[in-house]
Design a protein around this motif. Structure first.
Motif, PDB file in Angstrom:
ATOM      1  N   THR A 211       0.834  -1.209   0.000  1.00  0.00           N
ATOM      2  CA  THR A 211       0.000   0.000   0.000  1.00  0.00           C
ATOM      3  C   THR A 211       0.866   1.255   0.000  1.00  0.00           C
ATOM      4  O   THR A 211       0.618   2.209  -0.748  1.00  0.00           O
ATOM      5  N   GLY A 220      -3.656   5.127   4.704  1.00  0.00           N
ATOM      6  CA  GLY A 220      -4.265   3.812   4.832  1.00  0.00           C
ATOM      7  C   GLY A 220      -3.417   2.779   5.538  1.00  0.00           C
ATOM      8  O   GLY A 220      -3.922   1.704   5.911  1.00  0.00           O
ATOM      9  N   GLU A 223      -4.422   2.082   9.372  1.00  0.00           N
ATOM     10  CA  GLU A 223      -5.643   1.284   9.503  1.00  0.00           C
ATOM     11  C   GLU A 223      -5.344  -0.199   9.294  1.00  0.00           C
ATOM     12  O   GLU A 223      -5.859  -1.063  10.018  1.00  0.00           O
TER      13      GLU A 223
END
Length: 456
Positions: A211, A220, A223
């Motif tokens: 990511t 992100g 998370e």
């Protein structure tokens, strides 16, 4: 610093080379790849299988529970194949097929069958299992002598560099700088330290790294890391067999960052539950270590060799196996400080200690520290070469090294001839200890090997 095309293979892993060497060995045995959850075991094996085998039979014992019964009539290969065919008659088994049994912690009988596959010889077998719940004592026969084990970790710093687009040319250049005690250029220091700070935040979990690489930022990633922490707790609840044991394991897991925030970082069981005793929790620490979630670091009785026979199992620090998960476990304010201001020197130096500890483990070292009763002499880690005990000091600030110098100079510690100091410092040697930037920790083994060869 030379780069390669990072888009060709985003997450190249060290297990890739190992699997190729395993297959090339004419006498290779069935292989069990073990490691914590979500570190990339399944994807690495699948990628290898796609490029090296014409026919692959993949069975996942978590998602395809019906296949657990294929061993119910015994462990002979022909009987196993017959039972697989009964469940799915479309599967074929030409000689040279690779059987990939995934999540074998949910089917211990699979490991027992490896002896039969080895003796049969028609097929290759690779098994993958989470260390959490993979206990061989639950297995009727674990095929000792008829299998090979490989423990996989989350991505180390070198793999992270590969993901960023660098290749072995950089690694070889860095190692040569260490061997020659040649300082890195200002550009090398700055670029590599910036990458290393990103690695501390992102960690080595493949989905998080992917990511980060794809987006070019941290969006992100937090998370994903927090979900991983929740997943670990869920797995503890699933695989810890008894309620009391489960509660103790969860309690240890949830207190790791609490004790790392303290000055001495020693994990103190008496402070996590009223009346708790260390002997009641040693099994919980071992469980988390065996599950691949933590790196325990044990206190040495005396700073001398051998390491494994010279430590107190009741005195230890606990580090997260992945520093990205340590950072994800912190409060919101710490997150903002670390991600926004890159203030890694806070948190009592625990983040630098955690990342160095993790890098040492991924390089093949055990973790040991020392602190005397009066706390007048302490050392973060110890490693060794063929004949020497080597203290390793990790500095979040450029402060003095009294303990390191004392260990080297004192006649009380004859196994110690030199030391290593890690910090935001360039490569150097003052006659007593080497200085290295943190990010070179992954090269300690080849450096010490070359140093030993040169001194023979």
């Amino acid at each position: 610093m030379e780069k390669c095309d990072a888009t060709m293979k985003l997450l190249r892993r060290k297990i890739d080379r190992f699997l190729e060497q395993w297959k090339a060995d004419a006498n290779h045995k069935p292989l069990i790849v073990r490691g914590a959850r979500q570190i990339g075991k399944t994807e690495s094996i699948r990628q290898f299988a796609r490029t090296h085998y014409a026919n692959v039979v993949e069975i996942n014992f978590v998602f395809q529970k019906q296949y657990k019964q294929i061993f119910s009539d015994g462990y002979e290969v022909d009987q196993i194949i017959k039972n697989i065919s009964l469940i799915d008659p479309s599967i074929t088994f030409p000689d040279g097929t690779l059987f990939f049994f995934d999540e074998i912690q949910d089917c211990p009988d699979c490991a027992t069958a490896l002896k039969s596959f080895r003796l049969d010889g028609r097929y290759d077998v690779i098994c993958s299992g989470s260390l959490m719940g993979l206990y061989y004592k639950q297995i009727e026969s674990n095929s000792v002598g008829y299998k090979q084990d490989y423990e996989m970790h989350s991505m180390d710093f070198e793999e992270f560099l590969w993901a960023k687009g660098y290749n072995e040319t950089l690694t070889a250049d860095l190692l040569q700088h260490m061997i020659e005690v040649k300082p890195l250029s200002e550009t090398q220091m700055k670029v590599l330290m910036d990458i290393f700070k990103d690695y501390m935040i992102v960690g080595g979990m493949p989905e998080v790294v992917s990511t980060y690489i794809r987006q070019g930022n941290f969006s992100g990633t937090l998370e994903l890391q927090r979900q991983l922490l929740l997943d670990y707790e869920e797995d503890i609840t699933k695989y810890a067999k008894e309620g009391i044991e489960r509660a103790r394991i969860l309690s240890v897991f949830r207190h790791i960052s609490v004790f790392l925030a303290k000055n001495n970082k020693k994990f103190q069981v008496s402070k996590i539950a009223t009346g708790a005793r260390n002997r009641e929790y040693i099994g919980s620490v071992e469980w988390l270590a065996n599950a691949g979630i933590i790196n325990p670091c044990y206190c040495m009785e005396i700073p001398e060799l051998p390491l494994k026979g010279n430590y107190n199992p009741a005195q230890y620090k606990i580090y997260f196996k992945d520093t990205g998960l340590l950072i994800a476990s912190l409060d919101e304010e710490s997150q903002e400080d670390l991600r926004g201001n890159r203030n890694f020197g806070t948190y009592k130096g625990a983040i630098y200690e955690n990342i160095v500890g993790d890098m040492l483990v991924k390089a093949g070292y055990g973790l040991y520290y020392y602190r005397n009763e009066k706390s007048t002499l302490e050392m973060d880690f110890f490693i060794r070469d063929a004949r020497t005990l080597i203290p390793v000091e990790v500095k979040s600030q450029d402060s003095s090294t009294k303990s390191l110098v004392k260990l080297i100079e004192s006649e009380r510690y004859p196994d110690i001839h030199y030391g290593i100091k890690l910090g935001y410092r360039n490569i150097g040697f003052n006659g007593q200890f080497y200085t290295f930037p943190y990010f070179l920790t992954f090269l300690f083994k080849p450096f010490l090997r070359e140093r030993g060869n040169a001194n023979q």
